[in-house]
Write an enzyme that holds these catalytic residues in place. Structure first.
Site: not given
Ligand code: XMP
Length: 513
Positions: A54, A81-82, A169, A171, A227, A369
């Site tokens: 964050g 991280c944060y 990070h 990710e 969708d 998605k």
């Protein structure tokens, strides 16, 4: 019941990416606000928690902090991280404010080979950093398990309590072994299996749709987009003819769109389909209108009118199905960072008028998605639909500057078909967010053969984006651009000039309007 990892969101731009990575490890994950009470977390019985990054500093007076009780739930926790700093701060460690942000690539060296987080991860690997504060003293019971050039505490562990923290990070793509690290957390530390697959999702969704709908009827507005198409196929699998789809042809569709929808859903899936051809109606309503906002309003209003007429044909129904996806339902937390991130798409029409009373059925609410596409493939939808790029509700009307007329629509449709064809043939279509043609009804002079021409301009737009909020133009190869231009100018009558749009968003928008 799915094994779940809950991600507490501290406002990082990467929070959704964490959730997607976890799901790619075949473990279900959900994002909740950082202040979710420990009691609520216990009630949801996750297998582990992740605290996201964050923009804040733990030293800010209003720094977002999790409920301290979450560390008493006996659950494994991974702070990123944060999230790591907040955990260290709450558990009695010392977090140092540093004026200089560490940003960019670093080399991670795993110092504790026995740490389960790093099983199968190379001793040295590249990681991505983006943080201001750093840990100066570890909380009691923790040990460092990996270091970078700039930090002895790039990763820390309290093995007894299964508490972990990463300064970098895992990710993002710039941390190539990040998936492995996150996978280790959920499988080795939290003990989750690999149960989150789209096949299983379909089975569960079919069951819960049947349960929710019972013997009632369902209406679905089919746009031909990914969708609504996947929602239709899924609901049809669950309740067959209790579902009626309504497809509105507003005359602003791309070439062959209406035919494809009728072929796939009517003839292939045998779904009850009401086809409302309102091409003339829309065109008449748009006559003489040049203001973009007015165009949108007219199209929106007309759509509701035609859709409502469709529902009358369909007969009484209790449910309205929608292809709402997970990113639209995540509760976002405003934290210091970027307020733009909180502005939901202004495009999505506020829904149907109150007189049309339906209960909502939203079977894709928990999916990203890429998962929706996977579900579509599993259900047997053709690639042509599953891999479609986003297409705006008001269709080609937002790709014609100025008045929308039949002739202009015909010209744009032809140019657009060429763009699609070439993008697909070269493999670019699936790699990017959107690619399309825009018609600028400004005439300029040209020569063709011995003749002077005085015709329209087509702009080609190709953009890269994660969610449509920001976008960058795609550096398409010159050969492809050349081919697009020459085909459009030679094959589309009424066009004598082709330009390539190199505007990013912001300051531009994706559509021209
Ligand atoms: P802009 O042009 O605002 O578009 O940068 C951002 C994304 O939204 C799509 N878009 C729409 N989608 N109804 C939709 O469902 C609309 O009215 C609409 N207008 C724009 C656009 O294609 C892009 O992906």
């Amino acid at each position: 019941m799915n094994e779940t990892i809950l991600i507490l969101d501290f406002g990082s731009q990467y929070t959704q990416v964490i959730a997607r990575r976890i799901r790619e490890s075949r473990v279900y994950s959900e994002i909740v606000p950082f202040h979710t009470p420990a009691a609520e977390i216990r009630r949801r019985a996750p297998r582990g928690l992740i605290l996201s990054g964050g923009p804040a500093s733990v030293h800010d007076p209003d720094a977002p902090m999790p409920d301290p009780e979450i560390f008493q739930l006996g659950l494994p926790v991974l702070g990123i991280c944060y999230g790591l700093q907040a955990m260290a701060h709450l558990l009695g460690g010392q977090v140092e404010h540093s004026a200089k942000r560490e940003y960019g690539k670093g080399t991670l060296e795993v110092t504790a080979r026995d740490c389960p987080l790093f099983q199968g991860v190379s001793r040295r690997s590249q990681v991505w950093n983006s943080h201001g504060d750093r840990i100066a003293r570890l909380p009691e019971g923790f040990r460092p398990v990996a270091a970078t050039e700039n930090s002895d505490y790039a990763a820390i562990e309290h093995a007894g309590r299964k508490l972990y923290g990463l300064q970098f990070h895992p990710e993002v793509a710039h941390t190539p072994q990040g998936r492995k690290i996150l996978g280790n957390f959920v499988h080795k530390i939290c003990g989750c299996g690999r149960r989150w697959t789209m096949r299983r999702f379909i089975d569960q969704a079919v069951e819960s749709i049947r349960e929710q709908v019972g013997s009632e009827r369902v209406i679905l507005g089919l746009s031909g987009g990914v969708d609504s198409s996947v929602a239709a196929a899924l609901i049809h699998r669950a309740i067959g003819d209790q579902l009626t789809c309504i497809f509105v042809n507003n005359g602003l569709l791309r070439a062959r769109e209406a035919e494809t929808v009728q072929e796939v859903f009517g003839r292939h899936f045998h779904i009850r389909l009401i086809y409302q051809n309102a091409t003339r109606d829309f065109l008449a309503a748009l006559k003489g209108v040049t203001d973009p906002e007015r165009k949108r309003k007219i199209i929106g209003r007309k759509f509701i009118e035609v859709f409502e007429a469709g529902t009358r044909k369909a007969g009484p129904a209790r449910f309205l199905a929608q292809g709402t996806l997970y990113p639209d339902v995540i509760e976002s937390v405003p934290i210091g960072g970027n307020p733009a991130a909180l502005i939901k798409s202004h495009h999505n029409v506020g829904g149907l008028p109150k007189r049309m009373k339906f209960e909502l059925l939203e079977p894709l609410r928990c999916l990203f998605k890429d998962e929706v596409r996977q579900v579509g493939l599993e259900l047997g939808l053709p690639g042509e639909i599953v891999w479609r790029q986003p297409f705006p509700g008001p269709g080609l009307a937002v790709r014609i500057v100025g008045e929308v007329t039949k002739r202009r629509l015909d010209i744009l449709r032809q140019a657009d078909a060429i763009v699609l064809e070439e993008m697909k043939a070269t493999g670019w279509y699936r790699r990017i967010w959107q690619s399309f043609a825009v018609l600028l009804p400004v005439r300029s002079v040209g020569v063709m053969g011995d003749e002077r021409t005085y015709d329209y301009t087509v702009a080609v737009r190709a953009v890269e984006s994660q969610d449509g909020m920001t976008a960058d133009w795609v550096r398409l190869p010159h050969e492809l651009l050349e081919r697009l231009a020459s085909r459009i100018i030679n094959e589309v009558k009424g066009v004598n000039r082709c330009v390539f749009d190199i505007t990013s968003k912001p300051p531009g928008t994706i559509e021209w309007e």
